[in-house]
Design a protein around this motif. Sequence first.
Motif, mmCIF file in Angstrom:
data_model
loop_
_atom_site.group_PDB
_atom_site.id
_atom_site.type_symbol
_atom_site.label_atom_id
_atom_site.label_comp_id
_atom_site.label_asym_id
_atom_site.label_seq_id
_atom_site.Cartn_x
_atom_site.Cartn_y
_atom_site.Cartn_z
ATOM 1 N N ASP A 175 0.757 -1.323 -0.059
ATOM 2 C CA ASP A 175 -0.093 -0.014 0.103
ATOM 3 C C ASP A 175 0.926 1.189 0.076
ATOM 4 N N ALA A 176 1.969 1.190 0.659
ATOM 5 C CA ALA A 176 2.872 2.299 0.674
ATOM 6 C C ALA A 176 3.483 2.476 -0.596
ATOM 7 N N LEU A 177 3.832 1.507 -1.401
ATOM 8 C CA LEU A 177 4.395 1.755 -2.898
ATOM 9 C C LEU A 177 3.370 2.333 -3.663
ATOM 10 N N LEU A 178 2.019 1.719 -3.560
ATOM 11 C CA LEU A 178 0.815 2.171 -4.422
ATOM 12 C C LEU A 178 0.885 3.736 -3.860
ATOM 13 N N ALA A 179 0.786 3.984 -2.735
ATOM 14 C CA ALA A 179 0.632 5.667 -2.659
ATOM 15 C C ALA A 179 1.558 6.639 -2.967
ATOM 16 N N GLU A 180 3.080 6.093 -3.066
ATOM 17 C CA GLU A 180 4.185 6.914 -3.571
ATOM 18 C C GLU A 180 3.961 6.852 -5.011
ATOM 19 N N MET A 181 3.678 5.812 -5.706
ATOM 20 C CA MET A 181 3.240 5.907 -7.160
ATOM 21 C C MET A 181 2.486 6.952 -7.652
ATOM 22 N N LEU A 182 1.480 7.025 -6.810
ATOM 23 C CA LEU A 182 0.218 7.916 -7.223
ATOM 24 C C LEU A 182 0.530 9.561 -6.621
ATOM 25 N N LEU A 183 1.117 9.569 -5.552
ATOM 26 C CA LEU A 183 1.549 11.003 -5.105
ATOM 27 C C LEU A 183 2.867 11.279 -6.046
ATOM 28 N N ASP A 184 3.648 10.575 -6.489
ATOM 29 C CA ASP A 184 4.637 11.049 -7.093
ATOM 30 C C ASP A 184 4.320 11.423 -8.694
ATOM 31 N N ILE A 185 3.247 10.768 -9.373
ATOM 32 C CA ILE A 185 2.789 11.465 -10.578
ATOM 33 C C ILE A 185 2.043 12.683 -10.390
ATOM 34 N N SER A 186 1.185 12.533 -9.304
ATOM 35 C CA SER A 186 0.269 13.648 -9.029
ATOM 36 C C SER A 186 1.055 14.966 -8.751
ATOM 37 N N SER A 187 2.180 14.869 -7.940
ATOM 38 C CA SER A 187 3.071 15.764 -7.637
ATOM 39 C C SER A 187 3.790 16.425 -9.025
ATOM 40 N N ARG A 188 4.442 15.618 -9.672
ATOM 41 C CA ARG A 188 5.177 15.875 -10.974
ATOM 42 C C ARG A 188 4.260 16.577 -12.211
ATOM 43 N N ARG A 243 1.561 18.445 -11.307
ATOM 44 C CA ARG A 243 1.319 19.583 -10.910
ATOM 45 C C ARG A 243 2.352 20.626 -10.972
ATOM 46 N N GLU A 244 3.480 20.197 -10.538
ATOM 47 C CA GLU A 244 4.936 20.885 -10.755
ATOM 48 C C GLU A 244 4.990 21.470 -12.179
ATOM 49 N N SER A 245 4.923 20.407 -13.096
ATOM 50 C CA SER A 245 5.019 20.920 -14.590
ATOM 51 C C SER A 245 4.149 21.814 -14.936
ATOM 52 N N ALA A 246 2.778 21.824 -14.245
ATOM 53 C CA ALA A 246 1.943 22.943 -14.736
ATOM 54 C C ALA A 246 2.310 24.338 -14.262
ATOM 55 N N VAL A 247 2.869 24.146 -13.075
ATOM 56 C CA VAL A 247 3.433 25.298 -12.100
ATOM 57 C C VAL A 247 4.559 26.234 -13.293
ATOM 58 N N GLN A 297 -2.668 9.696 2.520
ATOM 59 C CA GLN A 297 -2.150 9.955 1.209
ATOM 60 C C GLN A 297 -3.104 10.271 0.143
ATOM 61 N N ARG A 298 -4.383 9.573 0.413
ATOM 62 C CA ARG A 298 -5.343 9.922 -0.731
ATOM 63 C C ARG A 298 -5.617 11.142 -0.766
ATOM 64 N N ARG A 299 -5.863 11.964 0.472
ATOM 65 C CA ARG A 299 -6.243 13.145 0.508
ATOM 66 C C ARG A 299 -5.102 14.085 -0.096
ATOM 67 N N GLN A 300 -3.931 13.572 0.125
ATOM 68 C CA GLN A 300 -2.886 14.581 -0.461
ATOM 69 C C GLN A 300 -2.792 14.624 -2.117
ATOM 70 N N ILE A 301 -3.033 13.268 -2.579
ATOM 71 C CA ILE A 301 -3.253 13.015 -4.043
ATOM 72 C C ILE A 301 -4.313 14.049 -4.455
ATOM 73 N N LEU A 340 -3.378 17.581 -4.625
ATOM 74 C CA LEU A 340 -2.549 17.893 -5.702
ATOM 75 C C LEU A 340 -3.206 17.899 -7.059
ATOM 76 N N GLN A 341 -4.117 17.158 -7.149
ATOM 77 C CA GLN A 341 -4.916 16.950 -8.497
ATOM 78 C C GLN A 341 -5.766 18.319 -8.669
ATOM 79 N N ARG A 342 -6.547 18.789 -7.406
ATOM 80 C CA ARG A 342 -7.172 19.918 -7.474
ATOM 81 C C ARG A 342 -6.516 21.182 -7.665
ATOM 82 N N LEU A 343 -5.049 21.272 -7.258
ATOM 83 C CA LEU A 343 -4.257 22.074 -7.703
ATOM 84 C C LEU A 343 -3.868 22.090 -9.063
#
Length: 199
Positions: free
Chosen positions: A59-72, A74-78, A123-127, A130-133
């Motif tokens: 579950d930690a692996l899945l969370a990092e996977m989706l957090l990472d792409i959501s963060s990337r 959003r950062e690319s859009a900024v 982590q789901r809330r964080q994802i 990031l998606q809303r942003l």
Amino acid sequence: MTTASTTPTRNRRNRRAEILEAAARLFAARGFHGVSIEDIGGAVGVSGPALYRHFSGKDALLAEMLLDISSRLRESAVAVATTSADPRQTLDALLDAQITFATEQPALITVHDRELGNVPEPQRRQIRRLQRLYVEEWVTALAELHPACPAARLRAATHAVFGLLNSTPHSAGELPGRDMRPLLHAMARAAIDAAVNAR
């Protein structure tokens, strides 16, 4: 210059990325619950228990996977928003970045659609945040191009365009990427124009 202290860190980071990529492919093909730690380890040439040196569990692996792409994303859009010269260029760059993701990472799209509910709640809330942003970066860019269009319509149009672009797990394959990318770009631009001009 590479030092002895930085090389293990880089190797560990590369190994984590390799594990995440293999896990995304497996989760997309067989589902989160259909894949074991041993399966993921086997895909990268290590024993299942060895993965616990990198991730505390599946579950930690899945969370990092989706957090990472959501963060990337959003950062690319900024980055696009702060460097583009005009609103039309901003929109084209946002489309290009999303299309690159959609054509190069269809497994991640499938995993997100199917497995977000298996990510632990914090982590789901964080994802989701990031998606809303990320969406709001698009809405801001579209508002500069179409100032008379209500924000709610621009937001709805953005989500609709994501649905179009993120159809690549189903729509890509027959066309090579060099043909798929301009097709997606043209269709997305047409969808946005239709959305903002609809009455």
